[in-house]
Write an enzyme that holds these catalytic residues in place. Sequence first.
Site, mmCIF file in Angstrom:
data_model
loop_
_atom_site.group_PDB
_atom_site.id
_atom_site.type_symbol
_atom_site.label_atom_id
_atom_site.label_comp_id
_atom_site.label_asym_id
_atom_site.label_seq_id
_atom_site.Cartn_x
_atom_site.Cartn_y
_atom_site.Cartn_z
ATOM 1 N N TRP A 182 39.482 42.004 25.157
ATOM 2 C CA TRP A 182 40.400 42.163 26.281
ATOM 3 C C TRP A 182 40.768 40.838 26.946
ATOM 4 C CZ3 TRP A 182 43.238 45.690 28.961
ATOM 5 C CH2 TRP A 182 43.608 45.364 30.266
ATOM 6 N N MET A 183 42.041 40.760 27.397
ATOM 7 C CA MET A 183 42.514 39.650 28.219
ATOM 8 C C MET A 183 43.441 40.184 29.285
ATOM 9 S SD MET A 183 44.789 36.306 27.086
ATOM 10 C CE MET A 183 46.301 37.252 26.800
ATOM 11 N N ASN A 184 43.341 39.639 30.532
ATOM 12 C CA ASN A 184 44.411 39.866 31.496
ATOM 13 C C ASN A 184 44.784 38.551 32.182
ATOM 14 O OD1 ASN A 184 41.765 41.079 32.747
ATOM 15 N ND2 ASN A 184 43.000 40.810 34.585
ATOM 16 N N ASP A 185 44.725 38.425 33.484
ATOM 17 C CA ASP A 185 45.360 37.320 34.208
ATOM 18 C C ASP A 185 45.078 35.930 33.632
ATOM 19 O OD1 ASP A 185 45.553 39.534 35.833
ATOM 20 O OD2 ASP A 185 44.556 38.635 37.552
ATOM 21 N N GLN B 205 41.268 35.961 32.332
ATOM 22 C CA GLN B 205 40.352 37.069 32.543
ATOM 23 C C GLN B 205 40.028 37.705 31.199
ATOM 24 O OE1 GLN B 205 39.364 38.584 36.209
ATOM 25 N NE2 GLN B 205 39.119 36.438 35.646
ATOM 26 N N TRP C 252 39.529 46.756 30.222
ATOM 27 C CA TRP C 252 39.004 45.951 31.331
ATOM 28 C C TRP C 252 37.530 46.245 31.524
ATOM 29 C CZ3 TRP C 252 36.640 46.260 36.064
ATOM 30 C CH2 TRP C 252 36.774 45.147 36.908
ATOM 31 N N ARG D 82 40.760 37.767 47.207
ATOM 32 C CA ARG D 82 40.543 37.181 45.880
ATOM 33 C C ARG D 82 41.697 36.295 45.411
ATOM 34 N NH1 ARG D 82 41.076 42.819 44.966
ATOM 35 N NH2 ARG D 82 43.013 43.450 43.924
ATOM 36 N N ASP D 83 41.460 35.721 44.241
ATOM 37 C CA ASP D 83 42.456 34.984 43.457
ATOM 38 C C ASP D 83 42.906 33.684 44.118
ATOM 39 O OD1 ASP D 83 42.206 37.347 42.050
ATOM 40 O OD2 ASP D 83 44.161 38.139 42.663
ATOM 41 N N GLU E 299 48.145 40.224 44.895
ATOM 42 C CA GLU E 299 47.216 39.536 44.011
ATOM 43 C C GLU E 299 47.823 38.216 43.536
ATOM 44 O OE1 GLU E 299 44.529 42.725 41.718
ATOM 45 O OE2 GLU E 299 46.582 42.680 40.959
ATOM 46 N N TRP F 204 49.671 47.012 34.619
ATOM 47 C CA TRP F 204 48.472 47.802 34.883
ATOM 48 C C TRP F 204 48.690 49.299 34.679
ATOM 49 C CZ3 TRP F 204 44.006 46.132 34.199
ATOM 50 C CH2 TRP F 204 43.605 44.862 34.599
#
Length: 498
Positions: free
Chosen positions: A22-25, A41, A49, A152-153, A206, A297
């Site tokens: 898995w990969m996201n941001d 991520q 996720w 966050r972020d 975000e 998402w």
Amino acid sequence: MTITNYREKYRAQYHFTPPAKWMNDPNGMVYYDGEYHLFYQHHPDGTTWGPMHWGHAISTDLIHWEHRPIALKPDGNGAIFSGSAVVDWEDTSGFFEGKPGLVAIFTHADVYPGSNRTRQRQSLAYSSDRGRTWTMYAGNPVLVNEGIADFRDPKVFWHETATAKYWVMILAAGDCVHIYTSPNLIEWSFASEFGAAEGSHDGVWECPDLIELPVEGKAGASKWVMIVSIGDNAEFQEGSRTQYFVGQFDGRAFSNDASPDTVLWLDHGRDNYAGVTWSDVSKADGSKLFIGWMSNWKYANLTPTVEWRSAMTLPRALYLREGASGIRLVQEPVSEVRQLRLPDRQWQETVIGPNHNLLSGVEGDCYELSCDIDLGEAAEVGFKLRKSEKEETVVGYDARSRSLFVDRSRSGKIDFHSEFPCKHGIQAALPGGRLKLRLFIDQSSIEVFANDGEVVITDQIFPDATSTGMELYVIGGEAKVVALALYPLKSIYSLATV
């Protein structure tokens, strides 16, 4: 990974993907010592996720990537959520014995002891060996706010004026952002809040970013741009997407030039989320380099890949252009992508009508297509791409509604989510009645750049490998192809060895 894996079904051939899982941001993008770092991520134990790590890759050209070992792993402070990285040129942190080094600023995520309540705190890690290995700061976390669950972020940058110089952090805080300042990346002071009553609040905010960009054609003119991603809301078909604001930043607070109810979308497709810019890149024209997570998402955990999941957009250069609606963000693919071009086919000064497919017999699955078409009397003009008897992805312009659209309702595998098959677009004027597009088609995506980057649409598609046909179609009258060029693009893995 072997070259066989790089040819998996739907595997992007010139967009960044993780080797597996898995990969996201995108996270921690920074340029240092001739290398572009891309962290992301990552869940190394599954294709959905899960406990977040920072995956890592390095490039010298933004196109070809060397996969590196996982950079940051969960520890006693929690999982490793999104964040940024900077070069601490003056060793303000004291981590590097007076020399420059890399510092990552990220969110540690866990729960408050004895409860199920989310806890998100900001922490540091640092590297003295050009990003190859990372050390967690012993004093983590460095920024805490117990009153906000979604906290966050962090995106951090160095801000320098004639009278002061310091670090600035922009941080998502619920459905607005907080701005902090620091002399050393360790001690942070609250400076301001932005967004409580401005822009879109369709979902949690975000992955913010705050950058200064030049205004095209105006020497010395610039504005500040705040980029904010908006989380998925089941009530809206669009799912997660990204907005931006154009305004002023005085070193402590951002002010929006537009009215509070103005919403400016960075991308009008379904699949460009959580994108931010590279730190410490000095472009001659002042533009910034950007990359986004090419997913949504709403269905990110369900897309039909098997051994890995998700890709990034093409890296893009960002700058500003003033038009009838005001100063707006412009995006262009980085020039480095041109190195992938194979010998092209071109057509010029050709009249086309409803029963004339100029691209009959032309096939491809990874290519760049650019066009300049005078619509003339046509009611609609467009391209049918990754086409077969059962499949096609349509990029078209409807002159009646003055809208540019993508229709992926027959684009291939679409049954994994009810809202994936769709047609969507945006009103876009055509200067001089000319449709100017750059299209980038890969094994599982399409990116549309119109009006020299003023309008962008990014979408995932999952066509069968045999769907390689193309059609240039016209409805309701003749149009003229002023110029059309097709560039097959070679795989970034063509030199990989087993």
